[in-house]
Design a protein around this motif. Sequence first.
Motif, PDB file in Angstrom:
ATOM      1  N   TYR A 198       0.833  -1.207   0.000  1.00 16.07           N
ATOM      2  CA  TYR A 198       0.000   0.000   0.000  1.00 16.07           C
ATOM      3  C   TYR A 198       0.868   1.258   0.000  1.00 16.07           C
ATOM      4  O   TYR A 198       0.671   2.179  -0.805  1.00 16.07           O
ATOM      5  N   VAL A 202       1.232   4.271  -2.832  1.00 17.35           N
ATOM      6  CA  VAL A 202       0.975   5.668  -2.490  1.00 17.35           C
ATOM      7  C   VAL A 202       2.158   6.533  -2.898  1.00 17.35           C
ATOM      8  O   VAL A 202       2.000   7.654  -3.402  1.00 17.35           O
ATOM      9  N   THR A 231      -6.707  -0.832   6.219  1.00 14.69           N
ATOM     10  CA  THR A 231      -6.234   0.291   5.408  1.00 14.69           C
ATOM     11  C   THR A 231      -6.399  -0.004   3.928  1.00 14.69           C
ATOM     12  O   THR A 231      -6.870   0.852   3.156  1.00 14.69           O
ATOM     13  N   THR A 234     -10.184   0.142   2.993  1.00 13.50           N
ATOM     14  CA  THR A 234     -10.837   1.450   3.014  1.00 13.50           C
ATOM     15  C   THR A 234     -10.136   2.507   2.166  1.00 13.50           C
ATOM     16  O   THR A 234     -10.766   3.460   1.730  1.00 13.50           O
ATOM     17  N   ARG A 235      -8.824   2.331   1.919  1.00 18.79           N
ATOM     18  CA  ARG A 235      -8.086   3.363   1.194  1.00 18.79           C
ATOM     19  C   ARG A 235      -7.347   2.830  -0.038  1.00 18.79           C
ATOM     20  O   ARG A 235      -6.667   3.593  -0.728  1.00 18.79           O
ATOM     21  N   GLN A 260     -17.206  -3.012   2.897  1.00 19.48           N
ATOM     22  CA  GLN A 260     -16.349  -2.403   1.888  1.00 19.48           C
ATOM     23  C   GLN A 260     -16.204  -3.259   0.635  1.00 19.48           C
ATOM     24  O   GLN A 260     -15.675  -2.794  -0.376  1.00 19.48           O
TER      25      GLN A 260
END
Length: 337
Positions: A198, A202, A231, A234-235, A260
Amino acid sequence: MPTGRLGTYRARDGSDGAAVGIDLDRPHAGLVVGKRGSGKSHTLGVLAEATARASGIAPVVVDPMGAFRGLADSASDAVPATVVERPTVRASALSPPAWPPLLSLDPEGAAGALVWRAATERETLAGMREYAAESAADGTARGVVENHLRLAASWGAFAPDGLGAADLAGTEATVLDLAGAPPAAMNAVCAAVASGLYEARVADAIERLPWVFVDEAHAFFGGVADGALRTVLTRGRAPGVSLVAATQRPSALPDVATSQADLVIVHRLTAGADVEALGTARPVYFDGSIAERLPRRVGDALVVDDATETVHAVRIRERETPHGGSSARASDRQESS
């Protein structure tokens, strides 16, 4: 657009219909559920096969039972995949607040606080042990920390050159074989991998879009890996990180895992708590009770697609690589005498 072959539509008479594919161009939050032996892990393997052949995707399978080694079967060139046996991660890949619960220590206690500080000041497990031994903390706390860090070292899950995001973002699917590892070690590896991929996306440090597959997901949600998995759920959409969690116990998952999910594949369920947990999280376009529509045959599934707000009865296709998730049978064993 990249599409993976999932199976065929299931007609009312049980026969196979038109082919069913899954969109692999965009990230997904997926959930695969079903009782033991219903085809849950088989379906996870089908999805892993599909993503392994798609361009621009880096599939990573967190395999706690050793059920996905067949993806890299040397007798088949159908899927580009490699198996990492006893995978290791860097100690620094876990955040300092994760270390006390990983070692079953109270973060507000003397020993927990010392571990937290050690993880903040040092990047390796050996460095953490050295820091704790040389600290001015109470001797009892130092002894407790030394014992717990020695235990963590015995797991074989940490190494200075452990797996990083770049190691997992190549052209092949990566199976992290965690069979036989302690639950805490499994959680540590899963947390480091999920958070590392993740954060790499990013920062735009890796080009391929990761798909993280987690079998027996109930063993990771609620553990040290919980925060990293939440994380991604949700992101993860914006940086392009997908998560597909498989479990036979949807009632043991947090609500976020079901709420989700934009792709839910439901195999046979019989436990009332599991059916209820799944049913209460389903959208309004799911007409009727989920219990009334549950599949009966192994390999059959209901596919709930939130993107198109539709529900489909599907027969999951056969695996193209060996599936290692079936149970052993006494009838397969011959008497030695």
